[in-house]
Design an enzyme around this catalytic site. Structure first.
Site, PDB file in Angstrom:
ATOM      1  N   HIS A 375      69.406  -0.724  54.016  1.00 42.76           N
ATOM      2  CA  HIS A 375      68.577  -0.224  52.919  1.00 42.76           C
ATOM      3  C   HIS A 375      69.369   0.506  51.844  1.00 42.76           C
ATOM      4  CE1 HIS A 375      64.461  -1.003  54.421  1.00 42.76           C
ATOM      5  NE2 HIS A 375      64.981  -0.816  55.622  1.00 42.76           N
ATOM      6  N   LYS A 566      59.477   9.478  42.641  1.00 44.79           N
ATOM      7  CA  LYS A 566      60.319   8.964  43.715  1.00 44.79           C
ATOM      8  C   LYS A 566      61.225  10.090  44.184  1.00 44.79           C
ATOM      9  CE  LYS A 566      61.655   5.809  40.846  1.00 44.79           C
ATOM     10  NZ  LYS A 566      61.666   4.471  41.419  1.00 44.79           N
ATOM     11  N   ARG A 567      61.918   9.847  45.272  1.00 41.62           N
ATOM     12  CA  ARG A 567      62.877  10.834  45.771  1.00 41.62           C
ATOM     13  C   ARG A 567      63.845  11.222  44.652  1.00 41.62           C
ATOM     14  NH1 ARG A 567      67.674   9.569  48.555  1.00 41.62           N
ATOM     15  NH2 ARG A 567      66.986   7.389  48.586  1.00 41.62           N
ATOM     16  N   LYS A 572      68.876   7.560  40.911  1.00 42.07           N
ATOM     17  CA  LYS A 572      67.546   7.183  40.415  1.00 42.07           C
ATOM     18  C   LYS A 572      67.321   7.672  38.982  1.00 42.07           C
ATOM     19  CE  LYS A 572      65.584   7.035  45.078  1.00 42.07           C
ATOM     20  NZ  LYS A 572      65.111   5.639  45.147  1.00 42.07           N
ATOM     21  N   THR A 674      60.032   0.242  46.137  1.00 40.35           N
ATOM     22  CA  THR A 674      58.679  -0.276  46.408  1.00 40.35           C
ATOM     23  C   THR A 674      57.644   0.382  45.497  1.00 40.35           C
ATOM     24  OG1 THR A 674      58.463   1.326  48.228  1.00 40.35           O
ATOM     25  CG2 THR A 674      59.111  -0.935  48.798  1.00 40.35           C
ATOM     26  N   LYS A 678      54.052  -1.102  43.642  1.00 38.48           N
ATOM     27  CA  LYS A 678      52.726  -0.476  43.651  1.00 38.48           C
ATOM     28  C   LYS A 678      52.198  -0.326  42.223  1.00 38.48           C
ATOM     29  CE  LYS A 678      54.261   2.003  47.714  1.00 38.48           C
ATOM     30  NZ  LYS A 678      55.006   3.193  48.130  1.00 38.48           N
TER      31      LYS A 678
END
Length: 831
Positions: A375, A566-567, A572, A674, A678
């Protein structure tokens, strides 16, 4: 007196004697009251809805239990091939609504509650999020289980029943603070304790080598300090098909509650020390591993999960089989990232030490039934454990790892004679002054299947991180692009939109998401577009209410809801989003507001407790938001919040109400994502880089319905040797002004130097995540976004087409691919 055998039927036949419970609202209402009065001992004067919630769950759970038993019995009687999903994380969220939906009793439960003056929404809100995960990894595992049950695949999940889940995030003066998330404070009515299947997990001790009665040289693990693993089962119902699979979560317990002698002598703390030590293993999800104690606890957790789960599988196998000749043909273990990789040497230990197999016989089984999902593309995220720690905690396991590595390196040497550098790169043991065990290497060496989770991710693994292994075993590598379950992430969380969709194209999409393609035939219908817009406005109003309640900020409903949740991690690039907000603020202050598009920006996510720079980004987000929201010159042109304690339940409100989905990671760093799926499924439009599953989302929806920007993964790596972020900042007037506002303390006038590290990260420290490099392209793409949003009809078309193109991104498709290529299970219909 002689006792005669009873004439009642044996216990095995009792299931035939129990009538199926009625699914009517009246029957559920009667059971609800019975549980509230008799089981929970409460009445109508009970001051909290928590007891009504528990009673409601028990009433629903009763209606699952028969299906649950039938499913287990069908698997056992058919002796089917089974898969076991080993994961350290399951970010389940709330179970009630999803379970009622899949069981098709939501309306009946609503009516049952209404009979007693209770509202479904009020009672369901009493459920605490089961935060047994940190982000996408754990949420993916939860979606996988839902899809496996819906596809009637015999798959069982194994995890840890953490007493405290992912921490509860609070914000104080802009800073993240972590508080315990005691999600089990009132218990979990969905679970069933199964103490009869308790397992014993060893730690410490030493390896004793001996010869058995037949003269065979064998090993055994002795003088260990054991801990009990007590299972708790959670039902995972499929969508209206009679199948209920199981998620088994392990709780750690001591072999003895306390030392009675020490207690009698008055040493109370020491008397319960072993109890506390044991229970620490399942106490907290992700202890802070900056300390040696934290690292050791994390390794204990991983072995605890692997050992208990494998022992459980072997116990079940031996109940119905003699010997292990067909074990590998009937069982497959899917390792969800590197965390459960220790299952490889543990299965070897159990087969050799407990079942007297030789190495070759045991390895033939292990190598045929282990499969590994990777991952991450970040080398630092691939787990490495000190050999010294292994030697202390798991000496027998370390012996087996050394032997696996020795045999593997002989294979490498035979393939590439004399290539010692390659042997060192591929070795499971990283040698040096402080040797480490490379868990990803162990997983690859031991698995018949290694998969990435998005097309780009898999190609980058093969060409970069695991290139040597791919050259040795190319056929083992495959891609399985992630997905999400549409039953939770559209049908349950967005009832208005899912109702409109089903009205137009039918409800077949609930189990066959590609049917959303039929929406393309309605995109030019002005009536449908108007209704689509109205539903989305309603969802935005619901999200605005959440923002108001949590952040005390008003989001104008005519603004673009621009969301990044998100985290919190540097790759990111929440920082890039914040810099864009500062740029917009700067434009407003300079009077550059012609053709302005109103924006309401929402950022949310948790930073790991020990991740200092990520926590500083949260502080910056809150500091910028505070200035923007309190500057009267800005008005309603721009709003910004950092939403605290982001979790599954909040995402169920966020994704239906989002206009613009921010998927802006540095290209080549996000494995899949993911959240992007969504948002797309619910009609959000994406702005993103060519990273992770963004690439496949763009392919499905078309370039004209996706806002692309930024360097590609190859361009990122090609640019690094000569990259000069300071020169970019100096040459771009917009970025220079943004940096100057931060440097001069405009957003932290009373906290001098607060954001110096952040500024250094994009300039003096080399800007590893290419924030400066992508800033101009990002701003330009956002200009295109703003222009598109002002054209309501165009934006609505883009929204509809994003939903229509999301069919690929269901975990139903993902699970079919896992099953086709890796697990090879036959669906089983319960009787």
């Amino acid at each position: 007196m002689k006792h005669h055998a009873p004439t009642t039927p044996p216990i095995e036949s009792l299931h035939q004697e129990v009538p199926r419970l009625s699914m009517t609202a009246d029957a559920i209402a009667q059971d609800l009251v019975r549980y509230l009065l008799n089981h929970l001992g409460r009445d109508r004067y009970a001051g909290s809805d928590i007891y009504r919630y528990h009673a409601m769950v028990y009433a629903i759970r009763d209606r699952i239990t028969e299906r649950w038993r039938n499913t287990r019995r069908a698997y056992a009687e058919s002796d089917c091939r089974r898969a076991y999903y080993l994961s350290m994380e399951y970010l389940m969220g709330r179970a009630t609504q999803n379970t009622a939906l899949n069981l098709d009793v939501e309306q009946e439960v609503r009516e049952a509650l209404h009979k007693y003056g209770l509202a479904w929404e009020d009672v369901v809100s009493e459920e605490r999020d089961a935060g047994l995960g940190n982000g996408g990894l754990g949420r993916l595992a939860a979606c996988f289980l839902d899809s496996c049950a819906t596809l009637q695949l015999p798959v069982m999940g194994y995890g840890i029943r953490y007493e405290y889940g992912i921490f509860r995030q609070t914000i104080d003066k802009g800073h993240q603070h972590e508080e315990p998330d005691h999600w089990l404070a009132y218990g979990n009515p969905w679970e069933l304790e199964r103490p009869e299947h308790t397992r014993r997990v060893p730690f410490g001790g030493r390896t004793d080598f001996y010869r058995d009665a037949a003269g065979q040289y064998r090993a055994r693990w002795v003088d260990t300090h054991d801990i009990l693993a007590v299972p708790y089962d959670v039902p995972i119902p499929g969508y209206r098909n009679g199948t209920v699979n199981t998620l088994r979560l392990w709780k750690a317990a001591p072999t003895d509650e306390f030392d009675f002698a020490e207690f009698n002598e008055g040493d109370y703390a020491e008397a319960v020390a072993s109890k506390n030590f044991a229970e620490n293993i399942s106490l907290v999800l992700y202890p802070n591993d900056k300390s040696e104690n934290g690292k050791e606890l994390r390794l204990r957790q991983q072995y605890f999960l692997a050992s208990a789960s494998l022992q459980d599988v072997l116990r079940r196998w031996q109940t119905h089989h003699e010997g292990f000749d067909t074990f590998a043909d009937r069982n497959c273990f899917q390792l969800n990232d590197t965390h459960p990789t220790i299952a490889v040497p543990e299965l070897m230990r159990l087969l050799m030490d407990d079942h007297a197999m030789g190495w070759d016989e045991a390895w033939a089984i292990v190598a045929k039934c282990m499969a590994y999902t990777n991952h991450t593309l970040l080398p630092e995220a691939l787990e490495r454990w000190p050999v010294s720690m292994f030697r202390s905690l798991l000496p027998r396991i370390l012996d087996i790892i050394f032997e696996i590595n020795a045999r593997f390196l002989r294979q490498v040497a035979n393939r590439w004679p004399g290539d010692h550098e390659r042997q060192a790169r591929m070795s499971i043991i990283e040698h040096g002054d402080d040797p480490h065990v490379r868990m990803a290497h162990l997983a690859i060496v031991s698995s018949f299947s290694i998969n990435g989770v998005a097309a780009l991710h898999t190609e980058l693994l093969k060409a970069g991180l695991f290139r040597d292994f791919h050259e040795l075993w190319p056929s083992r590598f495959n891609n399985k692009t992630n997905g999400v379950t549409q039953r939770r992430w559209l049908r349950a969380c967005n009832p208005e939109l899912s109702g409109l969709i089903s009205e137009r194209i039918g409800d077949g999409w609930v189990t066959n998401l590609p049917q959303l393609e039929k929406l393309r035939g309605h995109v030019e219908d002005p009536v449908f577009r108007a209704r689509w817009r109205a539903v989305r406005q309603s969802n935005k109003a619901r999200l605005a209410e959440l923002v108001k309640a949590e952040c005390k900020v008003d989001f104008p409903l005519d603004a673009m809801f621009d969301v990044q949740v998100k985290r919190i991690h540097e790759y990111k690039r929440q920082l890039l989003k914040i810099l864009h907000v500062v740029h917009l603020y700067d434009r407003i202050k300079r009077g550059d507001v012609q053709n302005w598009t109103k924006r309401a920006v929402l950022i949310g996510g948790k930073a790991a407790p020990g991740y200092a720079i990520a926590k500083k980004v949260i502080k910056l987000a809150n500091a910028v938001a505070d200035v923007v929201n309190n500057d009267h010159a800005v008005g309603d042109r721009l709003r910004m919040v950092f939403l605290p304690d982001y979790n599954v339940s909040k995402m169920e409100i966020i994704c239906p109400g989002t206009d613009l989905s921010e998927q802006i990671s540095t290209a080549g760093k996000e494995a899949s994502g993911t959240g992007n799926m969504k948002f797309m499924m619910n009609g959000s439009v994406t702005i993103g880089t060519l990273d992770g599953a963004n690439i496949e989302i763009r392919e499905e929806v078309g370039d004209e319905n996706f806002f692309l920007f930024g360097l590609t993964a190859k361009e990122v790596e090609d640019r690094r040797p000569s990259y000069d972020p300071k020169a970019i900042i100096e040459s771009d007037p917009d970025l220079r002004r943004v940096v100057e506002l931060l440097r001069t303390g405009h957003f932290n006038p009373f906290e001098h130097g607060m954001f110096d590290d952040i500024l250094a990260s994009i300039s003096d420290w080399g800007d590893h995540w290419m924030v400066a490099a992508d800033f101009r392209a990002y701003v330009d793409a956002q200009e295109r976004v703003g222009a598109a949003f002002q054209d309501h009809e165009r934006w609505t078309r883009m929204s509809i087409l994003n939903s229509a193109a999301s069919g690929k991104f269901s975990t139903d498709r993902t699970m079919r691919e896992y099953n086709r290529d890796i697990w090879r299970l036959a669906p089983v219909q319960p009787g």
